[in-house]
Enzyme design. Structure first.
Site, PDB file in Angstrom:
ATOM      1  N   ASP A 175       0.826  -1.210   0.000  1.00  0.00           N
ATOM      2  CA  ASP A 175       0.000   0.000   0.000  1.00  0.00           C
ATOM      3  C   ASP A 175       0.859   1.257   0.000  1.00  0.00           C
ATOM      4  OD1 ASP A 175       0.731  -0.720   2.706  1.00  0.00           O
ATOM      5  OD2 ASP A 175      -0.704   0.763   3.443  1.00  0.00           O
TER       6      ASP A 175
ATOM      7  N   GLU B 166       0.036  -1.228   5.722  1.00  0.00           N
ATOM      8  CA  GLU B 166       1.136  -0.796   6.582  1.00  0.00           C
ATOM      9  C   GLU B 166       1.024   0.690   6.875  1.00  0.00           C
ATOM     10  OE1 GLU B 166       5.176   0.828   7.549  1.00  0.00           O
ATOM     11  OE2 GLU B 166       3.804   1.354   5.919  1.00  0.00           O
TER      12      GLU B 166
END
Length: 385
Positions: free
Chosen positions: A77, A137
Site C-alpha cells: 500500500d 502498513e
C-alpha cells in the site's frame, strides 16, 4: 548479473506503480499480478486476506524447503496523492535527472520490484528466499501480523527477515512503535446563544486536544539525551480532526485521530494513562447532564517498536551484502520490522531510497539507489548459493 536484473526490475516497478494501492483502496489487482508473475516462474504463493477479503497479504518461498532462509518483506500500500502538486502522473514511473518519480517508487515498491526481479536467481540458491508482501502498513501496520503468524507456523525457520523500507541501503536495527487512537465526542445540540441548554462537542474536543498538546510538550522536555532516535523522545501528533455543523449550532459531534510513536523503552499505555483517565472522568460528567453525550477513545492500531538488542548477527550479514561498514542505526518511523521481531525472527531494515522522499509530492527513488538495491539482490544470491 546486476545488468541483467535491472531491466526486469524497471519493468516490474512500472507495473507495480500503475496499481493505485492507496490504503483506502483494495490491493487485490496488484496481488493477482504478483501471483501470476510468480506462477509463471514455478513459484507457488499464498494469500492471507482481511476480514472482508477486499485486501490480501501474499507470501511465497523460492528455493528449497529448508531452514536458514531469508525473508524479504515490503508493503504493497501507498499513501494518498490527494492535494499534492505532482509534475507527472503519480501512477506512472517517470525518470527525470536520474530520479524515478511515482507514488511508491521509494516507499516501497522499488524494493518489491527488485525482489521479484531476482526470483529466477533465488530458485538456484541452497537456502530459500521467502517473499512477504503486506497491506495496510501505512495506516498502522494492520495487515502484516496475520501473515507473519502464518509464516512462523508453516515455514522452515528462516535465519532473518529484511524489511525493505528506504534506508539508503544502510542497516537499521531499531525503530519506534506507533499507537493510533481516535477520540469521539458526542455533545447536545442547541442554538449557540443558549450555551446553558446544550453541550458543544467541539469545545470538549478542543480541551482534550490541548491536553494532548501539553502531553507532547512534556515528552519533548523530558527527552532522554542519550537516546539514539531523532527526535529522541516519544512523539504525539494529531493528524485529523473534524466537528460541528454550523457556526451558530453547538456541535453534536467531533472527533480527532492522534498517533503516539514511542522508542522501545517507552510504554505507550503508561504515557496515555493520565489522558485516558481524563477521558473517562469527562465522559461520566457529560452523561450526567445529557445521557446521550459522552466521549470515547478507541485504539485503532498498535504496532510494536523494533529493539536493537539481539540483531547483531543479522545486521552483520546484511552489512556484508551492502558494503556498509558503519554502525547500525535506528529510525523514528514505525514499520513492520517490530512485528517480525515480536514473532521471533531476527530482523533488520534495509532498502533503497530515502525516507525523506516517502509520502512527498513527486516522490522519487534515485536510479543510483535502485542500482544499489539490484547489487544487494545479486550479492544475496551469491551468499545463499
Amino acid at each position: 548479473m546486476t545488468d541483467n536484473l535491472l531491466p526486469a526490475a524497471r519493468d516490474i516497478l512500472a507495473r507495480l506503480i500503475a496499481f493505485d494501492t492507496t490504503s483506502r483502496n483494495s490491493n487485490l489487482e496488484l496481488i493477482a499480478w504478483v501471483e501470476d508473475y510468480l506462477s509463471q516462474r514455478g513459484v507457488t504463493s499464498a494469500r492471507v486476506v482481511n476480514a472482508d477479503a477486499s485486501k490480501a497479504n501474499l507470501y511465497a518461498s523460492v528455493g528449497p524447503n529448508v531452514e536458514g532462509g531469508i525473508i524479504l518483506s515490503g508493503h504493497s500500500d501507498v499513501v494518498p496523492v490527494d492535494g499534492q502538486d505532482w509534475l507527472s502522473d503519480p501512477w506512472t514511473v517517470t525518470e527525470r535527472n536520474g530520479l524515478l518519480h511515482g507514488r511508491g517508487t521509494c516507499d516501497m515498491k522499488g524494493f518489491i520490484a527488485l525482489a521479484l526481479a531476482a526470483v529466477p536467481l533465488f530458485k538456484d540458491c541452497a537456502k530459500p528466499v521467502h517473499l512477504a508482501f503486506s497491506y495496510d502498513e501505512e495506516i498502522g501496520c494492520l495487515g502484516a501480523p496475520a501473515m507473519i503468524e502464518e509464516m512462523a507456523a508453516k515455514l522452515p525457520k528462516p535465519a532473518l527477515a529484511i524489511i525493505g523500507e528506504p534506508t539508503m541501503m544502510k542497516v537499521i536495527t531499531g525503530h519506534k512503535g506507533i499507537a493510533v487512537h481516535e477520540v469521539e465526542v458526542l455533545g447536545h445540540e442547541a442554538h449557540s446563544s443558549l450555551t446553558h441548554l446544550g453541550l458543544s462537542a467541539n469545545m470538549v474536543a478542543v480541551e482534550l486536544m490541548h491536553d494532548l498538546a501539553e502531553l507532547a510538550r512534556g515528552l519533548w522536555e523530558n527527552a532522554d539525551p542519550a537516546s539514539p532516535f531523532i527526535p529522541p523522545h516519544a512523539t504525539l501528533t494529531i493528524g485529523r480532526m473534524q466537528g460541528g455543523t454550523a457556526p451558530n449550532i453547538l456541535a453534536r459531534r467531533a472527533h480527532f485521530v492522534f498517533d503516539l510513536r514511542c522508542p522501545p523503552d517507552v510504554d505507550p499505555e503508561a504515557v496515555l494513562a493520565p489522558f485516558k483517565a481524563k477521558v473517562a472522568a469527562l465522559d461520566g460528567e457529560m452523561r450526567r447532564t445529557f445521557p446521550e453525550a459522552g466521549v470515547t477513545i478507541t485504539r485503532l492500531s498498535n504496532a510494536p517498536p523494533m529493539a536493537p538488542a539481539g540483531s547483531q548477527e543479522a545486521a552483520d550479514f546484511v552489512r556484508s551484502l551492502t558494503g556498509d561498514n558503519g554502525p547500525s542505526g535506528v529510525v523514528s518511523y514505525a514499520a513492520e520490522a517490530g512485528q517480525f521481531q515480536q514473532a521471533g525472527f531476527a530482523t533488520v531494515i534495509c532498502g533503497p531510497g530515502s525516507i525523506e522522499q516517502a509520502h512527498q509530492p513527486n516522490e522519487y527513488l534515485a536510479v543510483e539507489q535502485f542500482e544499489r538495491g539490484a547489487d544487494f539482490m545479486v550479492r544475496l544470491v551469491q551468499a545463499l548459493v
